[in-house]
Design an enzyme around this catalytic site. Structure first.
Site, mmCIF file in Angstrom:
data_model
loop_
_atom_site.group_PDB
_atom_site.id
_atom_site.type_symbol
_atom_site.label_atom_id
_atom_site.label_comp_id
_atom_site.label_asym_id
_atom_site.label_seq_id
_atom_site.Cartn_x
_atom_site.Cartn_y
_atom_site.Cartn_z
ATOM 1 N N CYS A 9 0.869 -1.186 0.000
ATOM 2 C CA CYS A 9 0.000 0.000 0.000
ATOM 3 C C CYS A 9 0.900 1.229 0.000
ATOM 4 O O CYS A 9 2.088 1.121 -0.325
ATOM 5 C CB CYS A 9 -0.980 -0.028 1.166
ATOM 6 S SG CYS A 9 -0.208 -0.021 2.804
ATOM 7 N N ASN A 12 2.354 1.495 4.248
ATOM 8 C CA ASN A 12 2.661 0.237 4.938
ATOM 9 C C ASN A 12 2.407 0.337 6.452
ATOM 10 O O ASN A 12 3.128 -0.246 7.262
ATOM 11 C CB ASN A 12 4.103 -0.224 4.642
ATOM 12 C CG ASN A 12 4.424 -1.647 5.087
ATOM 13 O OD1 ASN A 12 5.546 -1.956 5.464
ATOM 14 N ND2 ASN A 12 3.454 -2.545 5.040
ATOM 15 N N CYS A 14 -1.293 0.756 7.370
ATOM 16 C CA CYS A 14 -2.716 0.419 7.541
ATOM 17 C C CYS A 14 -3.106 -0.828 6.743
ATOM 18 O O CYS A 14 -3.274 -1.911 7.308
ATOM 19 C CB CYS A 14 -3.618 1.593 7.136
ATOM 20 S SG CYS A 14 -3.470 3.033 8.218
ATOM 21 N N ARG A 15 -3.261 -0.673 5.422
ATOM 22 C CA ARG A 15 -3.846 -1.751 4.626
ATOM 23 C C ARG A 15 -2.931 -2.953 4.435
ATOM 24 O O ARG A 15 -3.339 -4.106 4.719
ATOM 25 C CB ARG A 15 -4.306 -1.205 3.258
ATOM 26 C CG ARG A 15 -5.454 -0.216 3.382
ATOM 27 C CD ARG A 15 -5.650 0.562 2.085
ATOM 28 N NE ARG A 15 -4.518 1.453 1.841
ATOM 29 C CZ ARG A 15 -4.337 2.159 0.749
ATOM 30 N NH1 ARG A 15 -5.211 2.052 -0.250
ATOM 31 N NH2 ARG A 15 -3.291 2.950 0.628
ATOM 32 N N SER A 16 -1.703 -2.731 3.956
ATOM 33 C CA SER A 16 -0.866 -3.906 3.654
ATOM 34 C C SER A 16 -0.424 -4.677 4.908
ATOM 35 O O SER A 16 -0.385 -5.915 4.866
ATOM 36 C CB SER A 16 0.316 -3.550 2.747
ATOM 37 O OG SER A 16 1.167 -2.614 3.331
ATOM 38 N N ASP A 126 -8.042 3.738 1.221
ATOM 39 C CA ASP A 126 -7.108 4.190 2.244
ATOM 40 C C ASP A 126 -7.893 4.722 3.456
ATOM 41 O O ASP A 126 -8.665 5.667 3.319
ATOM 42 C CB ASP A 126 -6.255 5.305 1.624
ATOM 43 C CG ASP A 126 -5.156 5.769 2.549
ATOM 44 O OD1 ASP A 126 -5.175 5.401 3.734
ATOM 45 O OD2 ASP A 126 -4.282 6.498 2.062
HETATM 46 P P1 4NP Z 1 -1.783 2.819 4.091
HETATM 47 O O1 4NP Z 1 -2.390 4.183 4.688
HETATM 48 O O2 4NP Z 1 -1.270 3.140 2.701
HETATM 49 O O3 4NP Z 1 -2.935 1.905 4.072
HETATM 50 O O4 4NP Z 1 -0.675 2.400 5.035
HETATM 51 C C1 4NP Z 1 -1.633 5.363 4.697
HETATM 52 C C2 4NP Z 1 -0.829 5.649 5.781
HETATM 53 C C3 4NP Z 1 -0.096 6.825 5.813
HETATM 54 C C4 4NP Z 1 -0.173 7.710 4.754
HETATM 55 C C5 4NP Z 1 -0.972 7.413 3.668
HETATM 56 C C6 4NP Z 1 -1.703 6.236 3.638
HETATM 57 N N1 4NP Z 1 0.573 8.923 4.784
HETATM 58 O O5 4NP Z 1 0.441 9.712 3.838
HETATM 59 O O6 4NP Z 1 1.315 9.152 5.740
#
Ligand code: 4NP
Length: 162
Positions: A9, A12, A14-16, A126
């Site tokens: 994702c 790294n 939340c989702r992955s 997201d």
């Molecule tokens: P993820 O969520 O891609 O599912 O881990 C996010 C976590 C942090 C950010 C974006 C998406 N960020 O921009 O910091």
């Protein structure tokens, strides 16, 4: 032959890592730890070394998943190491395809929703800037798609043996 899966994702956190935690539990329950290896990574290095987001960990823990991986960015060597690099949304998918060093690597890139069975969502949204429902939806979509992915891996392995 061991199958190696990398969930990807943006951050790294939340989702992955949730996909990693869910898939590892399914693999363990199926007794396939020697057959299937699971990891996750992000397309930005901003959160490198961090545990998953506390909101994501808390929602996941209520469903029995312990998310304890540390965020790391995708590396070029991941395209050699892994058989499947699975992005959570179109942006992740496009970026992985752009980073892929050759056509064999490009063929390893997939979207998580390809493996959905019950849900018809076209991506795993997201949850980072949203509320509680976003985290629950991520887990719903990932539990479904991880089960579909495991089924596909088991089926393709038994097809290979025939
Ligand atoms: P993820 O969520 O891609 O599912 O881990 C996010 C976590 C942090 C950010 C974006 C998406 N960020 O921009 O910091």
């Amino acid at each position: 032959m061991k199958k190696k899966i990398l969930f990807v994702c943006l951050g790294n956190i939340c989702r992955s890592p949730s996909a990693e935690g869910i898939m590892k539990k399914l693999v363990r329950e199926a007794g396939l730890e020697n057959e299937i290896e699971v990891d996750s990574a992000g397309l930005i290095g901003y959160h490198e070394g961090e545990l998953p987001d506390p909101r994501m960990r808390s929602h996941a823990s209520r469903r029995g998943y312990t998310l304890d991986s540390r965020s790391r960015p995708v590396r070029l060597s991941d395209f050699d190491t892994f058989d499947y690099l699975i992005g959570m949304d179109d942006r992740n998918y496009d970026e992985l395809r752009r980073l892929a060093p050759d056509t064999d690597s490009m063929r390893k890139v997939h979207r998580m929703v390809e493996y959905s069975r019950r849900y018809a969502h076209d991506h795993v949204p997201d949850p980072y800037y949203g509320g509680t429902e976003g985290f629950e939806l991520v887990l719903d979509l990932l539990e479904d798609a991880c089960a579909g992915l495991l089924e596909e891996l088991v089926t393709s392995e038994s097809d290979n043996r025939e």
